[in-house]
Scaffold this motif. Sequence first.
Motif, PDB file in Angstrom:
ATOM      1  N   THR A 104     -16.213  -1.015  -1.373  1.00 29.63           N
ATOM      2  CA  THR A 104     -14.978  -1.166  -2.140  1.00 29.63           C
ATOM      3  C   THR A 104     -14.182  -2.314  -1.538  1.00 29.63           C
ATOM      4  O   THR A 104     -13.926  -2.314  -0.326  1.00 29.63           O
ATOM      5  N   VAL A 124     -10.994  -5.172  -1.207  1.00 26.34           N
ATOM      6  CA  VAL A 124      -9.603  -5.598  -1.380  1.00 26.34           C
ATOM      7  C   VAL A 124      -9.651  -7.120  -1.473  1.00 26.34           C
ATOM      8  O   VAL A 124     -10.337  -7.774  -0.686  1.00 26.34           O
ATOM      9  N   TYR A 169      -8.546  -3.105  -5.200  1.00 26.83           N
ATOM     10  CA  TYR A 169      -7.164  -3.435  -4.881  1.00 26.83           C
ATOM     11  C   TYR A 169      -6.988  -4.958  -4.897  1.00 26.83           C
ATOM     12  O   TYR A 169      -7.743  -5.676  -4.236  1.00 26.83           O
ATOM     13  N   GLU A 170      -6.012  -5.415  -5.649  1.00 30.49           N
ATOM     14  CA  GLU A 170      -5.666  -6.829  -5.681  1.00 30.49           C
ATOM     15  C   GLU A 170      -4.280  -7.016  -5.079  1.00 30.49           C
ATOM     16  O   GLU A 170      -3.374  -6.210  -5.334  1.00 30.49           O
ATOM     17  N   ALA A 171      -4.119  -8.064  -4.306  1.00 30.31           N
ATOM     18  CA  ALA A 171      -2.820  -8.317  -3.671  1.00 30.31           C
ATOM     19  C   ALA A 171      -2.553  -9.820  -3.660  1.00 30.31           C
ATOM     20  O   ALA A 171      -3.482 -10.629  -3.550  1.00 30.31           O
ATOM     21  N   LEU A 219      -4.105  -2.736   3.823  1.00 29.62           N
ATOM     22  CA  LEU A 219      -4.974  -1.850   3.052  1.00 29.62           C
ATOM     23  C   LEU A 219      -6.306  -1.640   3.759  1.00 29.62           C
ATOM     24  O   LEU A 219      -6.850  -0.524   3.779  1.00 29.62           O
ATOM     25  N   LEU A 275      -8.980   1.646   3.077  1.00 30.98           N
ATOM     26  CA  LEU A 275      -9.089   1.670   1.616  1.00 30.98           C
ATOM     27  C   LEU A 275     -10.109   0.681   1.072  1.00 30.98           C
ATOM     28  O   LEU A 275     -10.450   0.730  -0.108  1.00 30.98           O
TER      29      LEU A 275
END
Length: 300
Positions: free
Chosen positions: A192, A194, A221-223, A232, A237
């Motif tokens: 997974t 990020v 997850y995008e940031a 993260l 995560l």
Amino acid sequence: MDLQQMRYVVAVAETRNFTRAAERCSVVQSSLSHRIAALERELGVRLFARSSRRTELTSAGAAFVAAARECLAAAGRAAADAAAAAGAVRGRLAVGVIVTTAAVDVPELLQRYRARYPDVHVVLRSGRSDEMAAAIRRGELDIAFLGLPEDQRPAGVETVVLDHDAHVLVVPAGHRLAGASRVTLDEIAAETFVDFVAGTPARAQSDQAFAAAGLAREVAYEAGVVELIIRLIGRGLGVALLPSAFIRPLAAGDPGLALVPVVDGPHRIEYLAWGRFNPSPATQAMLDVLGVRRGTGTDG
């Protein structure tokens, strides 16, 4: 009509508030409002639609502001050129920086620049590499530090390559791969991830590497900021691919992170970019501080 009126109009357009615009311009609001009203009478049009709650540009105002910005920039450049001819470097320098810049210590660079050219007002802006290259072409930025995938170059600007860098896998310290000597994209494709926001050059570096390898991955997850990406990961995560030159100093002081080399991972090139047409004296001075000789840039 004069330059001060133009400054007032631009300030109101940017703040959408007469009070905040007056504070920015260091003038009492009544004076600012009076000067703008006088300009509207002279032009015969309303520049702003006002209510008790909001201030918006009219279509005439939007057209005026675009031209006013050009006039103010031209006036500032004229003053800077005159000062430079007399041996002084003044004016404004707008600098763009990606958040993962590693080839140059930007705060240290700005400290040296300020020590040599204290009369230059430096404005610092962070953002996407493609957007900052476009801002240079529009004259909104003077110079920028960019990072792009190996197969991309900034278009329409002068550039100098600052560094070539490989991405590393960033995992939480307790991750199954934390002690690995190296990994391949195939071995981590099921993780997974990020990552940066889709469509940005920072994200494209990893997306293109997986696509070239014929692999799919999940970005959960995008940031927009690397600090959040790191937090993260630290929470377990996900994992990420980040430029090694940027992340290694951060990971060295964070026992919660582990870095793993990626055999076939993404690569990026860091560039220094600036406008190709008649750079300002302040821009030329920055190139001097960086040790970039005139004529060494390449037009991307």
